[in-house]
Write a protein that holds these residues in place. Sequence first.
Motif, PDB file in Angstrom:
ATOM      1  N   GLY A 154       0.815  -1.198   0.000  1.00  0.00           N
ATOM      2  CA  GLY A 154       0.000   0.000   0.000  1.00  0.00           C
ATOM      3  C   GLY A 154       0.852   1.252   0.000  1.00  0.00           C
ATOM      4  O   GLY A 154       2.044   1.233   0.309  1.00  0.00           O
ATOM      5  N   ALA A 155       0.207   2.374  -0.324  1.00  0.00           N
ATOM      6  CA  ALA A 155       0.912   3.649  -0.424  1.00  0.00           C
ATOM      7  C   ALA A 155       1.521   4.061   0.908  1.00  0.00           C
ATOM      8  O   ALA A 155       2.663   4.524   0.962  1.00  0.00           O
ATOM      9  N   THR A 156       0.770   3.876   1.999  1.00  0.00           N
ATOM     10  CA  THR A 156       1.307   4.267   3.304  1.00  0.00           C
ATOM     11  C   THR A 156       2.489   3.397   3.703  1.00  0.00           C
ATOM     12  O   THR A 156       3.425   3.877   4.336  1.00  0.00           O
ATOM     13  N   ARG A 157       2.465   2.119   3.325  1.00  0.00           N
ATOM     14  CA  ARG A 157       3.580   1.232   3.640  1.00  0.00           C
ATOM     15  C   ARG A 157       4.823   1.636   2.860  1.00  0.00           C
ATOM     16  O   ARG A 157       5.939   1.612   3.392  1.00  0.00           O
ATOM     17  N   ILE A 158       4.656   2.031   1.589  1.00  0.00           N
ATOM     18  CA  ILE A 158       5.794   2.484   0.781  1.00  0.00           C
ATOM     19  C   ILE A 158       6.405   3.743   1.388  1.00  0.00           C
ATOM     20  O   ILE A 158       7.627   3.868   1.517  1.00  0.00           O
ATOM     21  N   LEU A 159       5.544   4.682   1.804  1.00  0.00           N
ATOM     22  CA  LEU A 159       6.046   5.909   2.426  1.00  0.00           C
ATOM     23  C   LEU A 159       6.735   5.615   3.743  1.00  0.00           C
ATOM     24  O   LEU A 159       7.763   6.221   4.065  1.00  0.00           O
ATOM     25  N   THR A 160       6.199   4.671   4.519  1.00  0.00           N
ATOM     26  CA  THR A 160       6.828   4.284   5.787  1.00  0.00           C
ATOM     27  C   THR A 160       8.210   3.707   5.547  1.00  0.00           C
ATOM     28  O   THR A 160       9.171   3.999   6.273  1.00  0.00           O
ATOM     29  N   ASP A 161       8.348   2.877   4.512  1.00  0.00           N
ATOM     30  CA  ASP A 161       9.651   2.292   4.185  1.00  0.00           C
ATOM     31  C   ASP A 161      10.652   3.362   3.782  1.00  0.00           C
ATOM     32  O   ASP A 161      11.838   3.297   4.141  1.00  0.00           O
ATOM     33  N   ILE A 162      10.178   4.367   3.023  1.00  0.00           N
ATOM     34  CA  ILE A 162      11.064   5.457   2.618  1.00  0.00           C
ATOM     35  C   ILE A 162      11.545   6.237   3.835  1.00  0.00           C
ATOM     36  O   ILE A 162      12.729   6.565   3.966  1.00  0.00           O
ATOM     37  N   LEU A 163      10.623   6.514   4.762  1.00  0.00           N
ATOM     38  CA  LEU A 163      11.008   7.246   5.974  1.00  0.00           C
ATOM     39  C   LEU A 163      11.960   6.424   6.835  1.00  0.00           C
ATOM     40  O   LEU A 163      12.864   6.974   7.463  1.00  0.00           O
ATOM     41  N   SER A 164      11.768   5.114   6.882  1.00  0.00           N
ATOM     42  CA  SER A 164      12.678   4.247   7.644  1.00  0.00           C
ATOM     43  C   SER A 164      14.078   4.298   7.049  1.00  0.00           C
ATOM     44  O   SER A 164      15.084   4.338   7.770  1.00  0.00           O
ATOM     45  N   GLU A 165      14.145   4.312   5.714  1.00  0.00           N
ATOM     46  CA  GLU A 165      15.441   4.415   5.037  1.00  0.00           C
ATOM     47  C   GLU A 165      16.102   5.755   5.353  1.00  0.00           C
ATOM     48  O   GLU A 165      17.310   5.830   5.622  1.00  0.00           O
ATOM     49  N   LEU A 166      15.300   6.827   5.325  1.00  0.00           N
ATOM     50  CA  LEU A 166      15.842   8.148   5.649  1.00  0.00           C
ATOM     51  C   LEU A 166      16.271   8.227   7.109  1.00  0.00           C
ATOM     52  O   LEU A 166      17.246   8.897   7.442  1.00  0.00           O
ATOM     53  N   LYS A 167      15.541   7.534   7.971  1.00  0.00           N
ATOM     54  CA  LYS A 167      15.889   7.537   9.395  1.00  0.00           C
ATOM     55  C   LYS A 167      17.238   6.878   9.617  1.00  0.00           C
ATOM     56  O   LYS A 167      18.040   7.338  10.435  1.00  0.00           O
ATOM     57  N   LEU A 168      17.504   5.794   8.893  1.00  0.00           N
ATOM     58  CA  LEU A 168      18.806   5.133   9.005  1.00  0.00           C
ATOM     59  C   LEU A 168      19.914   6.062   8.515  1.00  0.00           C
ATOM     60  O   LEU A 168      20.991   6.128   9.111  1.00  0.00           O
ATOM     61  N   SER A 169      19.635   6.801   7.447  1.00  0.00           N
ATOM     62  CA  SER A 169      20.629   7.731   6.930  1.00  0.00           C
ATOM     63  C   SER A 169      20.876   8.866   7.915  1.00  0.00           C
ATOM     64  O   SER A 169      22.013   9.315   8.090  1.00  0.00           O
ATOM     65  N   ALA A 170      19.809   9.313   8.583  1.00  0.00           N
ATOM     66  CA  ALA A 170      19.947  10.411   9.547  1.00  0.00           C
ATOM     67  C   ALA A 170      20.687   9.982  10.794  1.00  0.00           C
ATOM     68  O   ALA A 170      21.192  10.818  11.538  1.00  0.00           O
ATOM     69  N   ALA A 171      20.775   8.692  11.050  1.00  0.00           N
ATOM     70  CA  ALA A 171      21.429   8.183  12.257  1.00  0.00           C
ATOM     71  C   ALA A 171      22.939   8.132  12.113  1.00  0.00           C
ATOM     72  O   ALA A 171      23.647   7.716  13.009  1.00  0.00           O
ATOM     73  N   VAL A 172      23.485   8.565  10.973  1.00  0.00           N
ATOM     74  CA  VAL A 172      24.927   8.591  10.745  1.00  0.00           C
ATOM     75  C   VAL A 172      25.332  10.030  10.416  1.00  0.00           C
ATOM     76  O   VAL A 172      24.972  10.552   9.370  1.00  0.00           O
ATOM     77  N   PRO A 173      26.060  10.737  11.302  1.00  0.00           N
ATOM     78  CA  PRO A 173      26.567  10.281  12.584  1.00  0.00           C
ATOM     79  C   PRO A 173      25.475  10.027  13.609  1.00  0.00           C
ATOM     80  O   PRO A 173      24.343  10.433  13.399  1.00  0.00           O
ATOM     81  N   PRO A 174      25.820   9.345  14.728  1.00  0.00           N
ATOM     82  CA  PRO A 174      24.796   8.978  15.707  1.00  0.00           C
ATOM     83  C   PRO A 174      23.994  10.175  16.182  1.00  0.00           C
ATOM     84  O   PRO A 174      24.501  11.274  16.367  1.00  0.00           O
ATOM     85  N   VAL A 175      22.696   9.958  16.372  1.00  0.00           N
ATOM     86  CA  VAL A 175      21.797  10.997  16.864  1.00  0.00           C
ATOM     87  C   VAL A 175      21.668  10.860  18.369  1.00  0.00           C
ATOM     88  O   VAL A 175      21.411   9.766  18.880  1.00  0.00           O
ATOM     89  N   THR A 176      21.856  11.956  19.094  1.00  0.00           N
ATOM     90  CA  THR A 176      21.741  11.916  20.539  1.00  0.00           C
ATOM     91  C   THR A 176      20.284  11.940  20.945  1.00  0.00           C
ATOM     92  O   THR A 176      19.400  12.171  20.136  1.00  0.00           O
ATOM     93  N   GLU A 177      20.041  11.718  22.232  1.00  0.00           N
ATOM     94  CA  GLU A 177      18.668  11.725  22.731  1.00  0.00           C
ATOM     95  C   GLU A 177      18.033  13.100  22.581  1.00  0.00           C
ATOM     96  O   GLU A 177      16.820  13.212  22.434  1.00  0.00           O
ATOM     97  N   GLU A 178      18.878  14.160  22.636  1.00  0.00           N
ATOM     98  CA  GLU A 178      18.336  15.509  22.522  1.00  0.00           C
ATOM     99  C   GLU A 178      17.975  15.843  21.074  1.00  0.00           C
ATOM    100  O   GLU A 178      17.178  16.737  20.826  1.00  0.00           O
ATOM    101  N   GLN A 179      18.598  15.135  20.135  1.00  0.00           N
ATOM    102  CA  GLN A 179      18.341  15.398  18.728  1.00  0.00           C
ATOM    103  C   GLN A 179      17.249  14.473  18.211  1.00  0.00           C
ATOM    104  O   GLN A 179      17.026  13.398  18.738  1.00  0.00           O
TER     105      GLN A 179
END
Length: 223
Positions: free
Chosen positions: A15-40
């Motif tokens: 479904g469309a929402t699942r595809i968008l969720t997967d894209i955001l998960s991929e972006l989240k992994l990219s945003a975690a490098v460098p590591p994201v602190t609890e404040e960020q």
Amino acid sequence: MTAGADGIPNRKPRGATRILTDILSELKLSAAVPPVTEEQEETAKLGDVVDRLDERAFGFLLLMLALPCCLPFIYLLPQIVALPMLALAGQLAMGGRHPWLPQSLNQRSFSIPAFQGVLEKAEKYIGWIERFSKPRLPFVTSHIGSRIVGFLMLIPILSILTPLPSTNTAPGIGVAVASLGLIERDGVLVILGLLFGFAWVFLLLFLGHEAISLIKAWLGMGA
């Protein structure tokens, strides 16, 4: 689940929402490098999402931006996302094949966890619509039909942009359903979404006119 001619089971596309969720998960992994602190908080740019979408990018982006507008009693976020929605609908109306956003909108950041939460809530409602959705009325989602749809979408989106109570939820739902119809190539969904959004806008205009008339009458009586 049915089997195809080659004996391999036919699976319904994600479904469309699942595809968008997967894209955001991929972006989240990219945003975690460098590591994201609890404040960020993990963030992504709207342009990052555009780069990962296929030929149905207009529908996906409009759906993604319309979903936060469907939530009641939220008055800031809908007005923020309505600006790129206007740009997208305008490009669709002008016959654009793939979304282009100004650099200022491309660089606009959003919270990945917040949007993931919106998608998770929306999936249980949109999921049942997707199960009944199928390609219908192809002329509605054709290139010419999509231009007309983009033009008509401008009206409910302008309602979302208005920072007044009750101006974002129903139009947001209408745009979301119509966007889902564009993604699924379902002209029936597109028409239903537009009709729902238009009906609410006209209702608000009618009630607003009636309210102004009542106030004028009351002031006239009291004079």
